[in-house]
Motif scaffolding. Structure first.
Motif, mmCIF file in Angstrom:
data_model
loop_
_atom_site.group_PDB
_atom_site.id
_atom_site.type_symbol
_atom_site.label_atom_id
_atom_site.label_comp_id
_atom_site.label_asym_id
_atom_site.label_seq_id
_atom_site.Cartn_x
_atom_site.Cartn_y
_atom_site.Cartn_z
ATOM 1 N N ALA A 1 92.314 16.931 45.567
ATOM 2 C CA ALA A 1 91.430 15.884 45.040
ATOM 3 C C ALA A 1 90.017 15.995 45.595
ATOM 4 C CB ALA A 1 92.017 14.504 45.344
ATOM 5 N N GLU A 2 89.909 16.349 46.870
ATOM 6 C CA GLU A 2 88.594 16.384 47.516
ATOM 7 C C GLU A 2 87.738 17.553 47.035
ATOM 8 O OE1 GLU A 2 88.952 16.287 51.718
ATOM 9 O OE2 GLU A 2 89.807 14.267 51.785
ATOM 10 N N GLU A 3 88.358 18.610 46.559
ATOM 11 C CA GLU A 3 87.613 19.801 46.152
ATOM 12 C C GLU A 3 87.781 20.114 44.669
ATOM 13 O OE1 GLU A 3 88.010 23.179 48.826
ATOM 14 O OE2 GLU A 3 88.869 21.874 50.355
ATOM 15 N N ALA A 4 88.207 19.122 43.881
ATOM 16 C CA ALA A 4 88.464 19.355 42.458
ATOM 17 C C ALA A 4 87.195 19.698 41.692
ATOM 18 C CB ALA A 4 89.138 18.133 41.840
ATOM 19 N N GLY A 5 86.063 19.175 42.148
ATOM 20 C CA GLY A 5 84.800 19.474 41.487
ATOM 21 C C GLY A 5 84.603 18.663 40.217
ATOM 22 N N THR A 6 83.646 19.086 39.408
ATOM 23 C CA THR A 6 83.314 18.366 38.190
ATOM 24 C C THR A 6 84.112 18.898 37.010
ATOM 25 O OG1 THR A 6 81.558 19.904 37.563
ATOM 26 C CG2 THR A 6 80.955 18.060 39.030
ATOM 27 N N ALA A 7 84.113 18.125 35.940
ATOM 28 C CA ALA A 7 84.790 18.552 34.718
ATOM 29 C C ALA A 7 84.129 19.800 34.152
ATOM 30 C CB ALA A 7 84.759 17.422 33.691
ATOM 31 N N GLU A 8 82.810 19.875 34.236
ATOM 32 C CA GLU A 8 82.089 21.041 33.733
ATOM 33 C C GLU A 8 82.501 22.302 34.483
ATOM 34 O OE1 GLU A 8 79.833 17.442 32.673
ATOM 35 O OE2 GLU A 8 80.701 18.185 34.561
ATOM 36 N N HIS A 9 82.640 22.162 35.798
ATOM 37 C CA HIS A 9 83.039 23.321 36.609
ATOM 38 C C HIS A 9 84.476 23.718 36.320
ATOM 39 C CE1 HIS A 9 84.155 25.425 40.465
ATOM 40 N NE2 HIS A 9 83.081 26.081 40.090
ATOM 41 N N ALA A 10 85.346 22.736 36.185
ATOM 42 C CA ALA A 10 86.750 23.027 35.890
ATOM 43 C C ALA A 10 86.884 23.748 34.549
ATOM 44 C CB ALA A 10 87.566 21.736 35.880
ATOM 45 N N ALA A 11 86.115 23.301 33.548
ATOM 46 C CA ALA A 11 86.158 23.933 32.231
ATOM 47 C C ALA A 11 85.615 25.352 32.295
ATOM 48 C CB ALA A 11 85.368 23.097 31.225
ATOM 49 N N ALA A 12 84.584 25.569 33.098
ATOM 50 C CA ALA A 12 84.031 26.914 33.259
ATOM 51 C C ALA A 12 85.037 27.838 33.924
ATOM 52 C CB ALA A 12 82.740 26.850 34.067
ATOM 53 N N VAL A 13 85.716 27.334 34.944
ATOM 54 C CA VAL A 13 86.752 28.123 35.620
ATOM 55 C C VAL A 13 87.893 28.429 34.662
ATOM 56 C CG1 VAL A 13 88.492 28.079 37.447
ATOM 57 C CG2 VAL A 13 86.182 27.232 37.907
ATOM 58 N N ALA A 14 88.258 27.444 33.841
ATOM 59 C CA ALA A 14 89.367 27.608 32.899
ATOM 60 C C ALA A 14 89.089 28.681 31.862
ATOM 61 C CB ALA A 14 89.655 26.270 32.202
ATOM 62 N N THR A 15 87.835 28.803 31.447
ATOM 63 C CA THR A 15 87.494 29.740 30.379
ATOM 64 C C THR A 15 87.055 31.101 30.891
ATOM 65 O OG1 THR A 15 85.267 28.758 30.295
ATOM 66 C CG2 THR A 15 86.901 27.921 28.741
ATOM 67 N N GLU A 16 86.605 31.157 32.135
ATOM 68 C CA GLU A 16 86.207 32.433 32.742
ATOM 69 C C GLU A 16 86.795 32.535 34.151
ATOM 70 O OE1 GLU A 16 82.089 33.980 31.101
ATOM 71 O OE2 GLU A 16 81.813 32.021 32.047
ATOM 72 N N PRO A 17 88.116 32.601 34.243
ATOM 73 C CA PRO A 17 88.766 32.547 35.565
ATOM 74 C C PRO A 17 88.559 33.785 36.421
ATOM 75 C CG PRO A 17 90.376 33.026 33.860
ATOM 76 C CD PRO A 17 89.097 32.714 33.152
#
Length: 219
Positions: free
Chosen positions: A85-101
């Motif tokens: 939870a503390e290092e989950a980051g933003t939704a934008e970052h999560a989506a970027a990681v999801a699409t370019e892992p």
């Protein structure tokens, strides 16, 4: 109190597009465009997790999450953001990681965040956060399972393979979160289901090895 995650059949209105139909709309080689489409989904996911309230993620966002789950990056982004939870980051970052892992920056972030959660002496995921993630992922899994059942196996092989990956990734995601939080019975059940859906899924083997060898996070 032990948290038990189960899946139950989800009734989908006749007018609601199927998961495969939604997945086709997400099918693009433009990773920035896809990340833009998935950012609201991860925003709803993180909001629901942070509030420990699964109702804060709409059915539409759950369907989009299920549709995108054939991508291993989406699976891993869901796991990492749920666990720490503390290092989950933003939704934008999560989506970027999801699409370019596989970009170095994203791969390093995901590995570091996951390792920090594993090594932490205090739980990085609360029982409430785990339960919320489980409910949302179970809904997405039911949608994926229902969709797989309706696909003609004699039809397009690529469509069938994507549906199978989607199903296996969601089952393995639930299994991994269950293993991480010490719910070994649930972890085993979902890992076996993921392996049955897609025998070469490495995450399912990792979960089963962890349970068999009693390997769990430090906390």
């Amino acid at each position: 109190m032990t948290t038990v995650i189960t899946t139950a059949t989800t009734e989908t209105p006749a007018a609601t597009p199927g998961i495969t139909a939604i997945a086709r709309r997400l099918d693009t080689s433009d990773t920035q465009q896809l990340a833009h489409r998935l950012t609201p989904v991860f925003a709803a996911w993180l909001d629901a997790l942070d509030a420990a309230d699964p109702t804060r993620m709409s059915d539409e966002d759950i369907r989009l999450m299920a549709a995108a789950a054939n991508r291993i990056g989406v699976r891993d982004a869901l796991i990492v953001t749920a666990l720490n939870a503390e290092e989950a980051g933003t939704a934008e970052h999560a989506a970027a990681v999801a699409t370019e892992p596989h970009t170095p920056e994203h791969a390093i972030w995901a590995a570091r965040t996951l390792q920090n959660a594993f090594d932490s002496k205090t739980p990085t995921i609360s029982p409430e956060r785990y339960a919320t993630a489980g409910i949302l992922l179970a809904k997405a899994t039911d949608l994926a399972l229902d969709d797989t059942d309706t696909i003609d196996v004699t039809g397009d092989p690529a469509t069938q393979q994507a549906a199978t990956r989607r199903e296996a990734n969601l089952l393995a995601t639930i299994g991994y979160l269950a293993w991480f939080t010490g719910h070994d019975e649930d972890a085993t059940r979902f890992a076996i289901a993921a392996h049955k859906s897609q025998p070469n899924i490495s995450l399912a083997r990792l979960i089963l090895d962890g349970v068999t060898n009693n390997i769990h996070p430090a906390s």
